[in-house]
Motif scaffolding. Structure first.
Motif, PDB file in Angstrom:
ATOM      1  N   VAL A 133       0.840  -1.200   0.000  1.00 16.06           N
ATOM      2  CA  VAL A 133       0.000   0.000   0.000  1.00 16.06           C
ATOM      3  C   VAL A 133       0.870   1.243   0.000  1.00 16.06           C
ATOM      4  O   VAL A 133       0.591   2.213  -0.716  1.00 16.06           O
ATOM      5  CB  VAL A 133      -0.970  -0.016   1.204  1.00 16.06           C
ATOM      6  N   ARG A 134       1.933   1.224   0.792  1.00 14.63           N
ATOM      7  CA  ARG A 134       2.832   2.380   0.833  1.00 14.63           C
ATOM      8  C   ARG A 134       3.636   2.512  -0.457  1.00 14.63           C
ATOM      9  O   ARG A 134       3.812   3.605  -0.985  1.00 14.63           O
ATOM     10  CB  ARG A 134       3.771   2.275   2.031  1.00 14.63           C
ATOM     11  N   ALA A 135       4.141   1.387  -0.984  1.00  6.73           N
ATOM     12  CA  ALA A 135       4.984   1.429  -2.176  1.00  6.73           C
ATOM     13  C   ALA A 135       4.230   1.964  -3.391  1.00  6.73           C
ATOM     14  O   ALA A 135       4.775   2.734  -4.177  1.00  6.73           O
ATOM     15  CB  ALA A 135       5.547   0.040  -2.473  1.00  6.73           C
ATOM     16  N   PHE A 136       2.979   1.548  -3.529  1.00  5.20           N
ATOM     17  CA  PHE A 136       2.195   1.985  -4.683  1.00  5.20           C
ATOM     18  C   PHE A 136       1.319   3.202  -4.374  1.00  5.20           C
ATOM     19  O   PHE A 136       0.505   3.599  -5.197  1.00  5.20           O
ATOM     20  CB  PHE A 136       1.334   0.828  -5.216  1.00  5.20           C
ATOM     21  N   ARG A 137       1.487   3.753  -3.177  1.00  2.94           N
ATOM     22  CA  ARG A 137       0.758   4.954  -2.755  1.00  2.94           C
ATOM     23  C   ARG A 137      -0.748   4.810  -2.971  1.00  2.94           C
ATOM     24  O   ARG A 137      -1.403   5.688  -3.528  1.00  2.94           O
ATOM     25  CB  ARG A 137       1.278   6.183  -3.470  1.00  2.94           C
ATOM     26  N   LEU A 138      -1.290   3.680  -2.515  1.00  4.41           N
ATOM     27  CA  LEU A 138      -2.708   3.399  -2.729  1.00  4.41           C
ATOM     28  C   LEU A 138      -3.612   4.282  -1.879  1.00  4.41           C
ATOM     29  O   LEU A 138      -4.792   4.416  -2.175  1.00  4.41           O
ATOM     30  CB  LEU A 138      -2.997   1.921  -2.447  1.00  4.41           C
ATOM     31  N   ALA A 139      -3.074   4.892  -0.829  1.00  5.93           N
ATOM     32  CA  ALA A 139      -3.885   5.771   0.018  1.00  5.93           C
ATOM     33  C   ALA A 139      -4.052   7.149  -0.603  1.00  5.93           C
ATOM     34  O   ALA A 139      -4.863   7.949  -0.133  1.00  5.93           O
ATOM     35  CB  ALA A 139      -3.261   5.895   1.399  1.00  5.93           C
ATOM     36  N   GLY A 140      -3.292   7.426  -1.633  1.00  4.48           N
ATOM     37  CA  GLY A 140      -3.383   8.732  -2.280  1.00  4.48           C
ATOM     38  C   GLY A 140      -3.001   9.838  -1.320  1.00  4.48           C
ATOM     39  O   GLY A 140      -2.017   9.736  -0.597  1.00  4.48           O
ATOM     40  N   SER A 141      -3.803  10.881  -1.283  1.00  5.15           N
ATOM     41  CA  SER A 141      -3.514  12.019  -0.406  1.00  5.15           C
ATOM     42  C   SER A 141      -4.387  12.029   0.844  1.00  5.15           C
ATOM     43  O   SER A 141      -4.420  13.018   1.572  1.00  5.15           O
ATOM     44  CB  SER A 141      -3.702  13.323  -1.177  1.00  5.15           C
ATOM     45  N   ALA A 142      -5.088  10.938   1.087  1.00  4.00           N
ATOM     46  CA  ALA A 142      -5.954  10.874   2.267  1.00  4.00           C
ATOM     47  C   ALA A 142      -5.117  10.928   3.536  1.00  4.00           C
ATOM     48  O   ALA A 142      -4.092  10.248   3.641  1.00  4.00           O
ATOM     49  CB  ALA A 142      -6.773   9.584   2.246  1.00  4.00           C
ATOM     50  N   PRO A 143      -5.533  11.746   4.503  1.00  6.23           N
ATOM     51  CA  PRO A 143      -4.754  11.824   5.749  1.00  6.23           C
ATOM     52  C   PRO A 143      -4.883  10.531   6.548  1.00  6.23           C
ATOM     53  O   PRO A 143      -5.904   9.840   6.481  1.00  6.23           O
ATOM     54  CB  PRO A 143      -5.395  12.991   6.493  1.00  6.23           C
ATOM     55  N   LEU A 144      -3.842  10.211   7.269  1.00  4.53           N
ATOM     56  CA  LEU A 144      -3.869   9.041   8.140  1.00  4.53           C
ATOM     57  C   LEU A 144      -4.771   9.361   9.323  1.00  4.53           C
ATOM     58  O   LEU A 144      -4.525  10.320  10.060  1.00  4.53           O
ATOM     59  CB  LEU A 144      -2.458   8.713   8.630  1.00  4.53           C
ATOM     60  N   PRO A 145      -5.849   8.590   9.509  1.00  2.00           N
ATOM     61  CA  PRO A 145      -6.772   8.914  10.601  1.00  2.00           C
ATOM     62  C   PRO A 145      -6.145   8.657  11.973  1.00  2.00           C
ATOM     63  O   PRO A 145      -5.340   7.745  12.137  1.00  2.00           O
ATOM     64  CB  PRO A 145      -7.962   7.987  10.354  1.00  2.00           C
ATOM     65  N   ALA A 146      -6.522   9.487  12.930  1.00  2.00           N
ATOM     66  CA  ALA A 146      -6.011   9.379  14.295  1.00  2.00           C
ATOM     67  C   ALA A 146      -7.089   8.768  15.186  1.00  2.00           C
ATOM     68  O   ALA A 146      -8.287   8.910  14.933  1.00  2.00           O
ATOM     69  CB  ALA A 146      -5.624  10.758  14.815  1.00  2.00           C
ATOM     70  N   PHE A 147      -6.655   8.095  16.224  1.00  2.00           N
ATOM     71  CA  PHE A 147      -7.585   7.526  17.195  1.00  2.00           C
ATOM     72  C   PHE A 147      -8.182   8.633  18.055  1.00  2.00           C
ATOM     73  O   PHE A 147      -7.554   9.665  18.279  1.00  2.00           O
ATOM     74  CB  PHE A 147      -6.869   6.513  18.098  1.00  2.00           C
ATOM     75  N   TYR A 148      -9.402   8.391  18.556  1.00  2.00           N
ATOM     76  CA  TYR A 148     -10.043   9.330  19.465  1.00  2.00           C
ATOM     77  C   TYR A 148      -9.882   8.787  20.873  1.00  2.00           C
ATOM     78  O   TYR A 148     -10.319   7.663  21.158  1.00  2.00           O
ATOM     79  CB  TYR A 148     -11.536   9.497  19.133  1.00  2.00           C
ATOM     80  N   GLU A 149      -9.258   9.560  21.718  1.00  2.00           N
ATOM     81  CA  GLU A 149      -9.064   9.140  23.099  1.00  2.00           C
ATOM     82  C   GLU A 149      -9.530  10.250  24.019  1.00  2.00           C
ATOM     83  O   GLU A 149      -8.987  11.351  23.999  1.00  2.00           O
ATOM     84  CB  GLU A 149      -7.594   8.819  23.355  1.00  2.00           C
ATOM     85  N   ALA A 150     -10.536   9.946  24.791  1.00  2.00           N
ATOM     86  CA  ALA A 150     -11.065  10.912  25.753  1.00  2.00           C
ATOM     87  C   ALA A 150     -11.582  10.150  26.963  1.00  2.00           C
ATOM     88  O   ALA A 150     -11.718   8.932  26.932  1.00  2.00           O
ATOM     89  CB  ALA A 150     -12.172  11.748  25.132  1.00  2.00           C
ATOM     90  N   MET A 151     -11.878  10.895  27.992  1.00  2.00           N
ATOM     91  CA  MET A 151     -12.399  10.279  29.201  1.00  2.00           C
ATOM     92  C   MET A 151     -13.741   9.635  28.909  1.00  2.00           C
ATOM     93  O   MET A 151     -14.512  10.118  28.116  1.00  2.00           O
ATOM     94  CB  MET A 151     -12.581  11.327  30.306  1.00  2.00           C
ATOM     95  N   SER A 152     -13.969   8.536  29.576  1.00  2.00           N
ATOM     96  CA  SER A 152     -15.244   7.833  29.471  1.00  2.00           C
ATOM     97  C   SER A 152     -15.963   7.988  30.791  1.00  2.00           C
ATOM     98  O   SER A 152     -15.367   8.308  31.810  1.00  2.00           O
ATOM     99  CB  SER A 152     -14.991   6.371  29.155  1.00  2.00           C
ATOM    100  N   LEU A 153     -17.242   7.744  30.766  1.00  2.00           N
ATOM    101  CA  LEU A 153     -18.039   7.844  31.979  1.00  2.00           C
ATOM    102  C   LEU A 153     -17.605   6.839  33.027  1.00  2.00           C
ATOM    103  O   LEU A 153     -17.510   7.141  34.198  1.00  2.00           O
ATOM    104  CB  LEU A 153     -19.522   7.641  31.641  1.00  2.00           C
ATOM    105  N   GLY A 154     -17.233   5.637  32.552  1.00  2.00           N
ATOM    106  CA  GLY A 154     -16.953   4.568  33.506  1.00  2.00           C
ATOM    107  C   GLY A 154     -15.532   4.501  34.009  1.00  2.00           C
ATOM    108  O   GLY A 154     -15.255   4.713  35.168  1.00  2.00           O
ATOM    109  N   ASP A 155     -14.581   4.220  33.118  1.00  2.00           N
ATOM    110  CA  ASP A 155     -13.240   3.892  33.572  1.00  2.00           C
ATOM    111  C   ASP A 155     -12.192   4.974  33.360  1.00  2.00           C
ATOM    112  O   ASP A 155     -11.030   4.764  33.634  1.00  2.00           O
ATOM    113  CB  ASP A 155     -12.781   2.608  32.891  1.00  2.00           C
ATOM    114  N   GLY A 156     -12.576   6.137  32.844  1.00  2.00           N
ATOM    115  CA  GLY A 156     -11.626   7.208  32.688  1.00  2.00           C
ATOM    116  C   GLY A 156     -11.006   7.287  31.311  1.00  2.00           C
ATOM    117  O   GLY A 156     -10.349   8.237  30.985  1.00  2.00           O
ATOM    118  N   THR A 157     -11.192   6.252  30.485  1.00  2.00           N
ATOM    119  CA  THR A 157     -10.674   6.283  29.108  1.00  2.00           C
ATOM    120  C   THR A 157     -11.680   5.663  28.172  1.00  2.00           C
ATOM    121  O   THR A 157     -12.536   4.907  28.574  1.00  2.00           O
ATOM    122  CB  THR A 157      -9.347   5.508  28.983  1.00  2.00           C
ATOM    123  N   VAL A 158     -11.531   6.011  26.897  1.00  2.00           N
ATOM    124  CA  VAL A 158     -12.369   5.381  25.868  1.00  2.00           C
ATOM    125  C   VAL A 158     -11.574   4.267  25.244  1.00  2.00           C
ATOM    126  O   VAL A 158     -10.420   4.345  25.026  1.00  2.00           O
ATOM    127  CB  VAL A 158     -12.771   6.426  24.785  1.00  2.00           C
TER     128      VAL A 158
END
Length: 158
Positions: A133-158
């Protein structure tokens, strides 16, 4: 009798066609994963906005803080700004606010949406890590998505 060069040409063309088909299918799968990630991000953004509206309703003093939180864009490649804003808003809540049934319901929806989003991000990033995928640039110009990490109601993390 078929000349050797013609046979080799047919084999090379067949291999090239199969490689092209495989690359095309991989690029299509990656595109579908990016679409899935975008849809999950929009769902997460909706759940976060709904929770901010609940926070504004149950704690009128936090209307401006909730507004500032929802004004922070939820970008696929930079989730930190929004998760930091969400965490700051959640830290301002009182104990009775977090036990409010409307807040609990809204937070559960945020947690579920965040899990769907993070699953989609994980699948997308796993495919994008592959050398082909990297060698043939199959992702094009799409940004690499980032994970969402925030506090959760229960344990303090998502």
């Amino acid at each position: 009798m078929i000349p050797l060069w013609a046979l080799l040409l047919v084999i090379v063309l067949a291999v090239a066609a199969l490689l092209g088909l495989w690359l095309s299918l991989t690029a299509s799968r990656l595109n579908r994963l990016h679409i899935r990630t975008d849809a999950a991000r929009l769902s997460l953004e909706g759940a976060l906005q709904a929770r901010s509206a609940v926070v504004s309703a149950i704690h009128p003093d936090l209307v401006r803080a909730a507004g500032r939180t929802t004004a922070v864009a939820l970008k696929a490649s930079d989730m930190d700004a929004r998760s930091d804003a969400e965490n700051m808003l959640l830290r301002q809540l009182r104990d009775e606010d977090v036990t409010n049934p409307a807040f609990v319901e809204a937070s559960v929806k945020v947690d579920i949406a965040a899990r769907f989003y993070n699953d989609a991000v994980g699948d997308t990033r796993d495919l994008r890590k592959r050398p082909v995928v990297r060698a043939f640039r199959l992702a094009g110009s799409a940004p690499l998505p980032a994970f969402y990490e925030a506090m959760s109601l229960g344990d303090g993390t998502v």
